[in-house]
Design an enzyme around this catalytic site. Structure first.
Site, PDB file in Angstrom:
ATOM      1  N   GLU A 150     -85.645 -37.275  82.914  1.00 25.05           N
ATOM      2  CA  GLU A 150     -86.396 -36.118  82.438  1.00 25.05           C
ATOM      3  C   GLU A 150     -87.524 -36.608  81.524  1.00 25.05           C
ATOM      4  O   GLU A 150     -87.262 -37.315  80.550  1.00 25.05           O
ATOM      5  CB  GLU A 150     -85.460 -35.186  81.658  1.00 25.05           C
ATOM      6  CG  GLU A 150     -86.134 -33.920  81.185  1.00 25.05           C
ATOM      7  CD  GLU A 150     -85.207 -33.053  80.329  1.00 25.05           C
ATOM      8  OE1 GLU A 150     -84.532 -33.595  79.433  1.00 25.05           O
ATOM      9  OE2 GLU A 150     -85.169 -31.836  80.563  1.00 25.05           O
ATOM     10  N   GLU A 170     -76.332 -25.876  77.407  1.00 25.54           N
ATOM     11  CA  GLU A 170     -77.538 -25.679  78.228  1.00 25.54           C
ATOM     12  C   GLU A 170     -78.362 -26.941  78.056  1.00 25.54           C
ATOM     13  O   GLU A 170     -78.947 -27.164  76.994  1.00 25.54           O
ATOM     14  CB  GLU A 170     -78.308 -24.449  77.736  1.00 25.54           C
ATOM     15  CG  GLU A 170     -77.515 -23.154  77.744  1.00 25.54           C
ATOM     16  CD  GLU A 170     -77.250 -22.616  79.125  1.00 25.54           C
ATOM     17  OE1 GLU A 170     -77.886 -23.094  80.089  1.00 25.54           O
ATOM     18  OE2 GLU A 170     -76.396 -21.729  79.259  1.00 25.54           O
ATOM     19  N   TRP A 229     -86.133 -27.428  69.788  1.00 29.35           N
ATOM     20  CA  TRP A 229     -87.436 -27.039  69.257  1.00 29.35           C
ATOM     21  C   TRP A 229     -88.340 -26.402  70.316  1.00 29.35           C
ATOM     22  O   TRP A 229     -89.353 -25.801  69.979  1.00 29.35           O
ATOM     23  CB  TRP A 229     -88.168 -28.278  68.700  1.00 29.35           C
ATOM     24  CG  TRP A 229     -88.083 -29.462  69.624  1.00 29.35           C
ATOM     25  CD1 TRP A 229     -87.178 -30.484  69.539  1.00 29.35           C
ATOM     26  CD2 TRP A 229     -88.877 -29.730  70.791  1.00 29.35           C
ATOM     27  NE1 TRP A 229     -87.359 -31.362  70.582  1.00 29.35           N
ATOM     28  CE2 TRP A 229     -88.400 -30.937  71.366  1.00 29.35           C
ATOM     29  CE3 TRP A 229     -89.950 -29.071  71.401  1.00 29.35           C
ATOM     30  CZ2 TRP A 229     -88.955 -31.488  72.522  1.00 29.35           C
ATOM     31  CZ3 TRP A 229     -90.504 -29.623  72.556  1.00 29.35           C
ATOM     32  CH2 TRP A 229     -90.002 -30.816  73.099  1.00 29.35           C
ATOM     33  N   ASN A 230     -88.008 -26.527  71.594  1.00 31.06           N
ATOM     34  CA  ASN A 230     -89.039 -26.221  72.591  1.00 31.06           C
ATOM     35  C   ASN A 230     -89.283 -24.735  72.808  1.00 31.06           C
ATOM     36  O   ASN A 230     -90.389 -24.337  73.114  1.00 31.06           O
ATOM     37  CB  ASN A 230     -88.729 -26.927  73.918  1.00 31.06           C
ATOM     38  CG  ASN A 230     -87.487 -26.412  74.589  1.00 31.06           C
ATOM     39  OD1 ASN A 230     -86.524 -26.060  73.918  1.00 31.06           O
ATOM     40  ND2 ASN A 230     -87.497 -26.360  75.898  1.00 31.06           N
ATOM     41  N   LYS A 248     -78.016 -23.774  63.606  1.00 31.38           N
ATOM     42  CA  LYS A 248     -78.832 -24.915  63.188  1.00 31.38           C
ATOM     43  C   LYS A 248     -80.004 -25.027  64.156  1.00 31.38           C
ATOM     44  O   LYS A 248     -79.863 -25.560  65.246  1.00 31.38           O
ATOM     45  CB  LYS A 248     -78.030 -26.219  63.210  1.00 31.38           C
ATOM     46  CG  LYS A 248     -78.782 -27.331  62.485  1.00 31.38           C
ATOM     47  CD  LYS A 248     -78.443 -28.706  62.971  1.00 31.38           C
ATOM     48  CE  LYS A 248     -79.320 -29.151  64.102  1.00 31.38           C
ATOM     49  NZ  LYS A 248     -80.759 -29.220  63.841  1.00 31.38           N
ATOM     50  N   PRO A 249     -81.162 -24.505  63.753  1.00 32.11           N
ATOM     51  CA  PRO A 249     -82.338 -24.716  64.609  1.00 32.11           C
ATOM     52  C   PRO A 249     -82.834 -26.136  64.409  1.00 32.11           C
ATOM     53  O   PRO A 249     -82.394 -26.830  63.487  1.00 32.11           O
ATOM     54  CB  PRO A 249     -83.356 -23.710  64.058  1.00 32.11           C
ATOM     55  CG  PRO A 249     -82.961 -23.498  62.633  1.00 32.11           C
ATOM     56  CD  PRO A 249     -81.489 -23.795  62.509  1.00 32.11           C
ATOM     57  N   CYS A 285     -87.121 -26.728  79.756  1.00 33.83           N
ATOM     58  CA  CYS A 285     -86.000 -27.319  80.504  1.00 33.83           C
ATOM     59  C   CYS A 285     -86.067 -26.995  81.988  1.00 33.83           C
ATOM     60  O   CYS A 285     -85.623 -27.764  82.822  1.00 33.83           O
ATOM     61  CB  CYS A 285     -84.682 -26.840  79.918  1.00 33.83           C
ATOM     62  SG  CYS A 285     -84.560 -25.050  79.855  1.00 33.83           S
TER      63      CYS A 285
HETATM   64  P1  NAD Z   1     -81.695 -32.735  71.294  1.00 33.34           P
HETATM   65  O1  NAD Z   1     -80.406 -32.815  72.005  1.00 33.34           O
HETATM   66  O2  NAD Z   1     -82.257 -33.953  70.698  1.00 33.34           O
HETATM   67  O3  NAD Z   1     -81.596 -31.684  70.095  1.00 33.34           O
HETATM   68  C1  NAD Z   1     -81.158 -30.351  70.270  1.00 33.34           C
HETATM   69  C2  NAD Z   1     -80.530 -29.857  68.979  1.00 33.34           C
HETATM   70  O4  NAD Z   1     -79.378 -30.656  68.698  1.00 33.34           O
HETATM   71  C3  NAD Z   1     -81.447 -29.993  67.761  1.00 33.34           C
HETATM   72  O5  NAD Z   1     -81.212 -28.899  66.888  1.00 33.34           O
HETATM   73  C4  NAD Z   1     -80.966 -31.290  67.133  1.00 33.34           C
HETATM   74  O6  NAD Z   1     -81.231 -31.347  65.733  1.00 33.34           O
HETATM   75  C5  NAD Z   1     -79.479 -31.226  67.409  1.00 33.34           C
HETATM   76  N1  NAD Z   1     -78.808 -32.533  67.434  1.00 33.34           N
HETATM   77  C6  NAD Z   1     -79.365 -33.748  67.680  1.00 33.34           C
HETATM   78  N2  NAD Z   1     -78.412 -34.701  67.641  1.00 33.34           N
HETATM   79  C7  NAD Z   1     -77.245 -34.079  67.374  1.00 33.34           C
HETATM   80  C8  NAD Z   1     -75.904 -34.524  67.238  1.00 33.34           C
HETATM   81  N3  NAD Z   1     -75.579 -35.798  67.348  1.00 33.34           N
HETATM   82  N4  NAD Z   1     -74.948 -33.602  67.001  1.00 33.34           N
HETATM   83  C9  NAD Z   1     -75.256 -32.298  66.913  1.00 33.34           C
HETATM   84  N5  NAD Z   1     -76.505 -31.819  67.022  1.00 33.34           N
HETATM   85  C10 NAD Z   1     -77.490 -32.694  67.256  1.00 33.34           C
HETATM   86  O7  NAD Z   1     -82.711 -32.058  72.301  1.00 33.34           O
HETATM   87  P2  NAD Z   1     -84.248 -31.723  72.049  1.00 33.34           P
HETATM   88  O8  NAD Z   1     -85.038 -32.947  72.221  1.00 33.34           O
HETATM   89  O9  NAD Z   1     -84.403 -30.955  70.787  1.00 33.34           O
HETATM   90  O10 NAD Z   1     -84.531 -30.689  73.229  1.00 33.34           O
HETATM   91  C11 NAD Z   1     -84.988 -31.099  74.459  1.00 33.34           C
HETATM   92  C12 NAD Z   1     -83.862 -31.116  75.460  1.00 33.34           C
HETATM   93  O11 NAD Z   1     -83.249 -29.849  75.527  1.00 33.34           O
HETATM   94  C13 NAD Z   1     -84.346 -31.415  76.857  1.00 33.34           C
HETATM   95  O12 NAD Z   1     -83.448 -32.297  77.475  1.00 33.34           O
HETATM   96  C14 NAD Z   1     -84.311 -30.060  77.531  1.00 33.34           C
HETATM   97  O13 NAD Z   1     -84.196 -30.109  78.928  1.00 33.34           O
HETATM   98  C15 NAD Z   1     -83.129 -29.436  76.891  1.00 33.34           C
HETATM   99  N6  NAD Z   1     -83.189 -27.984  76.963  1.00 33.34           N
HETATM  100  C16 NAD Z   1     -82.331 -27.327  77.797  1.00 33.34           C
HETATM  101  C17 NAD Z   1     -82.404 -25.943  77.929  1.00 33.34           C
HETATM  102  C18 NAD Z   1     -81.499 -25.185  78.868  1.00 33.34           C
HETATM  103  O14 NAD Z   1     -81.455 -23.967  78.788  1.00 33.34           O
HETATM  104  N7  NAD Z   1     -80.786 -25.826  79.756  1.00 33.34           N
HETATM  105  C19 NAD Z   1     -83.368 -25.251  77.202  1.00 33.34           C
HETATM  106  C20 NAD Z   1     -84.216 -25.954  76.370  1.00 33.34           C
HETATM  107  C21 NAD Z   1     -84.120 -27.328  76.253  1.00 33.34           C
END
Ligand code: NAD
Length: 537
Positions: free
Chosen positions: A406, A274, A177-178, A201-202, A308
């Site tokens: 984090e 990522e 979402w970020n 899947k956003p 991130c």
């Molecule tokens: P998250 O892992 O909770 O969710 C990310 C996505 O995965 C969402 O679409 C979510 O619905 C989906 N998801 C959640 N559980 C799942 C599962 N069990 N199986 C498959 N999909 C699933 O992360 P978040 O809280 O949405 O995002 C924040 C994190 O993302 C932070 O740790 C941040 O550092 C990281 N991030 C990394 C980058 C990068 O480029 N390295 C960029 C942005 C964010």
């Protein structure tokens, strides 16, 4: 929902009233817009998302069941073949038209990004920039990245070798979402130009932004079937995406990334991850403290630290620490919080209750264990339900969660160091390896320190934007911060299958022309020696 329009302010630094004519959430997210954006979503259930500015429902949305995800993949698969056969130049032209459309129509998506994430408009604009840069780069360079390549054959002159790049098929993309524009469509652009379809899947909370971008890509010429969006809970819909995909592109937390990797491994499909970070900024003894303090504010508090690659650990040389902190803390305290759909606020909201809980817990635990708050440290429900002041902590130590985990919020811990050696060692002492930043007046010294930091990107005299924005160069994480890279050649070739075609001419690779096995072995040994002598690679 008119609250989204209301100007909000920090205690110390009020924002000017909202300019006349600024839109409200209800003006932006109309029933007509929702109907238009969701018309192609395969979703038999219902869900909703919310705006962090008020916590209110923003849109009533379709929700995809596992069966719906299967249908989305079928549709994408049906459309992919014709798209892959579309000449590359036409596929690239779609990206270049998209580039222009995004810049022309940016006001629409800036409103959506702000409403869905709660971020300040300037931070939302970073996404517009990043997507435009990716569209331009892959629109212009895809032909070179994907062109058939000639290689030296096993027996030069007799073996003619060509490497082809085929699309993988249907890429499953799971986005956080970020950065809902850049990390959804921005990351999908190279997949499309390489001839793939994408089922994305956003995050539900930010899916309108992704759907808006899909609409714009279709307007730019992408066949609608090639880009499917499914909506639903991560743990329900996410694994279904992994189950059907020919390749998985994931951005999100390290915890979820490990699960995705296991799902992809079980099916033997490729995956790029990522993931999270605990990024460090090193302010060396010779740094320009004014510039470093201003840069640290950008590096720590952009998108309220929900980035991130933003900085959560600040290592400052002890000789300049006081001068640096005086400036950094003053700048941090002057930041203006706001909820207005216009430029002006310096920082927006956290995305929702989960982020607010983590940020509050990290700060309260650190303070209870002896850390000192130099700026911020409190939630600001008077501005919006999930606002938290930009926070600077001193005296943070290892057992505190904020030191090692984090936070993903506007919280930075300051540490002093006595030597560069020590700073490098402490910066590297984390399981993460995403981004880091070095501040110095000495360019050579900066590059030397940078090369010793175990992170996928390092920025000298800036926090994160130069490395991310240099899209010709790979971006991604070492260690627990990821697998694979976006941007550059890696960012597009990961969406392809390499195929080597070797055409053997005139002589077989076997004894011939009357040679027996022994003579053939001697001939081949001589040939190998000659190839090395003539510097064949
Ligand atoms: P998250 O892992 O909770 O969710 C990310 C996505 O995965 C969402 O679409 C979510 O619905 C989906 N998801 C959640 N559980 C799942 C599962 N069990 N199986 C498959 N999909 C699933 O992360 P978040 O809280 O949405 O995002 C924040 C994190 O993302 C932070 O740790 C941040 O550092 C990281 N991030 C990394 C980058 C990068 O480029 N390295 C960029 C942005 C964010």
């Amino acid at each position: 929902m008119t609250d989204a329009q209301a100007p909000a302010q920090t205690g110390t630094n009020p924002l000017a009233p909202a300019p006349v004519g600024v839109r409200t959430a209800a003006d932006v997210v109309t029933p007509e817009l929702i109907a238009q954006l969701t018309r192609d979503v395969v979703g038999s259930g219902r869900t909703a998302n919310h705006t962090p500015f008020t916590g209110d429902v923003l849109a009533d949305l379709p929700e995809s069941t596992p069966e719906d995800v299967a249908v989305a993949f079928e549709r994408a698969r049906a459309a992919q073949g014709a798209w892959a056969r579309t000449p590359l130049r036409q596929r690239a032209a779609v990206l270049l038209r998209f580039h222009d459309l995004v810049l022309e129509r940016q006001a629409e998506v800036l409103d959506l990004i702000q409403l869905e994430t709660g971020k300040a408009r300037l931070h939302a604009h970073e996404e517009v920039q990043a997507v435009a840069v990716a569209a331009r780069h892959y629109g212009r360079r895809a032909a070179a990245y994907l062109a058939p390549k000639r290689h030296t054959g096993a027996i030069p002159a007799l073996t003619k070798v060509t490497e082809l790049r085929h699309p993988r098929g249907v890429v499953g993309q799971i986005a956080p979402w970020n950065y809902p524009l850049e990390l959804s469509v921005g990351d999908a652009l190279p997949a499309f130009v390489a001839g793939n379809a994408v089922v994305m899947k956003p995050d539900t909370e930010t899916c309108l932004t992704a759907l808006w971008a899909r609409d714009l890509l279709v307007e730019a010429g992408l066949p609608a079937g090639v880009f499917q969006v499914v909506i639903g809970d991560g743990p329900v819909v996410g694994p279904e995406v992994v189950r059907h995909a020919d390749y998985v592109s994931f951005t999100g937390s390290t915890r979820t990334g490990r699960e995705i990797a296991q799902g992809a491994a079980a099916r033997l499909v490729g995956v790029s991850l990522e993931l999270g970070g605990k990024n460090a900024m090193l302010v060396l003894e010779d740094a320009d403290v004014d510039k470093a303090a201003a840069g640290a504010v950008r590096a720590c508090f952009s998108s309220a630290g929900q980035l991130c690659i933003s900085v959560e650990r600040l290592y400052v040389h002890e000789k300049i620490a006081d001068a640096f902190l005086e400036r950094f803390v003053a700048r941090t305290k002057a930041l203006r919080l706001g909820t207005c759909l216009a430029y002006g606020a310096d920082m927006g909201s956290l995305v929702g209750p989960r982020q607010l809980e983590t940020v509050t817990r990290h700060v309260e635990e650190a303070v209870a264990k002896g850390a000192k708050v130099l700026a911020g440290g409190v939630a600001r429900p008077d501005v919006g339900p999930y606002f938290f002041e930009p926070t600077v902590l001193d005296g943070v130590e290892a057992p505190m969660a904020v030191c090692t985990e984090e936070t993903f919020g506007p919280v930075v811990s300051v540490y002093r160091f006595a030597s560069e050696e020590e700073a490098i060692e402490r910066a590297n002492a984390t399981p993460y390896g995403l981004n880091s930043s070095v501040w110095t007046r000495d360019a050579r010294r900066g590059r030397e320190v940078a090369a010793r930091l175990r992170t996928g990107t390092v920025n000298i005299n800036e926090g994160y934007a130069p490395a991310y924005g240099s899209v010709q160069s790979p971006m991604g994480g070492m260690k627990d911060s990821g697998l694979g890279r976006r941007h550059g050649s890696e960012g597009i070739l990961k969406y392809t299958e390499a195929q080597t075609i070797a055409h053997q001419r005139l002589l077989p690779m076997a004894p011939s022309l009357g040679m027996d096995d022994e003579k053939y072995a001697a001939f081949m040994s001589r040939s190998l020696k000659l190839m090395k002598m003539f510097r064949f690679r």
